[in-house]
Enzyme design. Sequence first.
Site, PDB file in Angstrom:
ATOM      1  N   PHE A 166      -4.355  14.846   4.123  1.00 21.62           N
ATOM      2  CA  PHE A 166      -4.156  13.661   4.955  1.00 21.62           C
ATOM      3  C   PHE A 166      -2.984  12.854   4.409  1.00 21.62           C
ATOM      4  O   PHE A 166      -2.867  12.672   3.195  1.00 21.62           O
ATOM      5  CB  PHE A 166      -5.398  12.761   4.901  1.00 21.62           C
TER       6      PHE A 166
ATOM      7  N   ASP B 134       1.122   2.660   3.745  1.00 19.68           N
ATOM      8  CA  ASP B 134       0.260   3.758   3.285  1.00 19.68           C
ATOM      9  C   ASP B 134       1.094   5.030   3.069  1.00 19.68           C
ATOM     10  O   ASP B 134       0.656   6.149   3.356  1.00 19.68           O
ATOM     11  CB  ASP B 134      -0.900   4.011   4.254  1.00 19.68           C
TER      12      ASP B 134
ATOM     13  N   HIS C 236       0.833  -1.212   0.000  1.00 16.60           N
ATOM     14  CA  HIS C 236       0.000   0.000   0.000  1.00 16.60           C
ATOM     15  C   HIS C 236       0.867   1.261   0.000  1.00 16.60           C
ATOM     16  O   HIS C 236       1.271   1.755   1.041  1.00 16.60           O
ATOM     17  CB  HIS C 236      -0.884  -0.019   1.257  1.00 16.60           C
TER      18      HIS C 236
ATOM     19  N   ASN D  73      -5.422   9.667   7.276  1.00 21.50           N
ATOM     20  CA  ASN D  73      -6.746   9.060   7.191  1.00 21.50           C
ATOM     21  C   ASN D  73      -6.619   7.560   6.955  1.00 21.50           C
ATOM     22  O   ASN D  73      -6.017   7.165   5.964  1.00 21.50           O
ATOM     23  CB  ASN D  73      -7.555   9.689   6.050  1.00 21.50           C
TER      24      ASN D  73
ATOM     25  N   ASP E 213      -8.811   3.022  -3.213  1.00 24.10           N
ATOM     26  CA  ASP E 213      -8.167   3.610  -2.041  1.00 24.10           C
ATOM     27  C   ASP E 213      -8.089   5.134  -2.117  1.00 24.10           C
ATOM     28  O   ASP E 213      -7.806   5.714  -3.164  1.00 24.10           O
ATOM     29  CB  ASP E 213      -6.757   3.070  -1.831  1.00 24.10           C
TER      30      ASP E 213
ATOM     31  N   HIS F 216       1.564   5.240  -2.154  1.00 29.37           N
ATOM     32  CA  HIS F 216       1.123   6.243  -3.126  1.00 29.37           C
ATOM     33  C   HIS F 216       2.377   6.844  -3.752  1.00 29.37           C
ATOM     34  O   HIS F 216       3.151   7.504  -3.062  1.00 29.37           O
ATOM     35  CB  HIS F 216       0.284   7.317  -2.433  1.00 29.37           C
TER      36      HIS F 216
HETATM   37 ZN   LIG Z   1      -6.824   4.311   2.085  1.00 31.15          ZN
END
Ligand SMILES: [Zn+2]
EC number: 3.5.2.3
Length: 425
Positions: free
Chosen positions: A324, A306, A61, A279, A153, A63
């Site tokens: 977030f 994340d 996970h 978040n 997501d 980004h």
């Molecule tokens: Zn998420």
Amino acid sequence: MRLLIRKARILDPSQGLDLEGDLLIEEGRIVALDREIPPPSDCEIFEAQRLWALPGLIDLHVHLREPGEEWKEDLETGTTAAAAGGFTAVACMPNTRPPNDSPEVTRYLLSRAREVGRTRVWPVACISKGQEGRELAPFGELKEAGAVALSDDGRPVADSGLMRLALEYAASFDLPVISHAEDPGLSAGGQVNEGPVAARLGLKGIPAEAEAVAIFREVRLAALTGVPVHIAHVSTALSVEILRRAKEEGLPVTAETAPHYFTLTEEAVLEYNTQAKVNPPLRTEVDREAVRQALAEGVIDAVATDHAPHSPLEKEVEFPAAAFGLLGLETAVPLTLNLVREGLLSPLRFAELLSTAPARILKVPGGTLKPGSPADVTLIDPDLPWVVTEEELHSKSKNSPFLGWEMRGRAVLTLVEGEVRWRLR
Ligand SMILES: [Zn+2]
């Protein structure tokens, strides 16, 4: 080229191995693993006394912000941060600009990964077109282009009927579904965890129930359809209880949490610290403890970061306007090692949470040191002290609530297919 890693503590959950031994790598593959391997001729030797050798860590996970928000991170800086953090593969979430809801975006990510990626990159595509929650994305074409999983997501799938359809349709392509479990009505306008801290700061809260009711829905949809569902970033004790019951029922549900949820509490946002605005939000001490226990007991299956880079433009603003998200790739190893030092996790469980389980959940190669496997290997010095500073971090953004923290433990060598992608100094 041959490489012999000598006298490491080899931790491989896929074979139940925790032993001191040697690892021989040849032409990108692991060819032997044993207590002692005589060095073959023409062989580079890496002395690994006191180091841990694990199957390459996999972050399911992250980004990477590419395409569309390259001022925050791009595929090159993101995978460099990943390699520096000990990860040999990352799964990138689809909330880019445009979102990854088409084979063109998936193919673009994979071609960028081939050009500039330091680690493997597994694209996660959207569940719904534009992440708008109305119409399903073209799962078959996305899979054919190279997507390994589906998720909206960053945005929850609000319509339960659409989520059911997504699960059933995804199953026909054998694509795992990752749920950003959040009830958007309950979380609307929320900034931090709902409770005394929110009240003190005068900010709207996000109740634990916003996550819990969404997880309960996914659990029941998994029961209804028989299709597995994976829950992203679990943050509350209530969620853990729902997952515990689901697992007792034998339902096909897996879950991840992130290091900040077992390290920090909502207290970190006092004084309006936007670096800790994330978040789901950081929760209470009771929640933190429940998440820690869940990792030890297997109720939570994996640790994911994340990793969510944001520039000062998005963070150095007043709290309600701040984005977030926080960085995770380079601090995950030491923060998770804290749980080993506290006696909560065995070193083998540590390797399971960060490598073998993510590979299994995503159904991607990796998570093993079995001879014959690609030589994706992470060497960790579990005791190495270091301080998190902006200079130490390889991400383009520096939004970490851990800046200035003294850490213990760090990746010292990261190999992808036997190639050095990170070596500490
Ligand atoms: Zn998420």
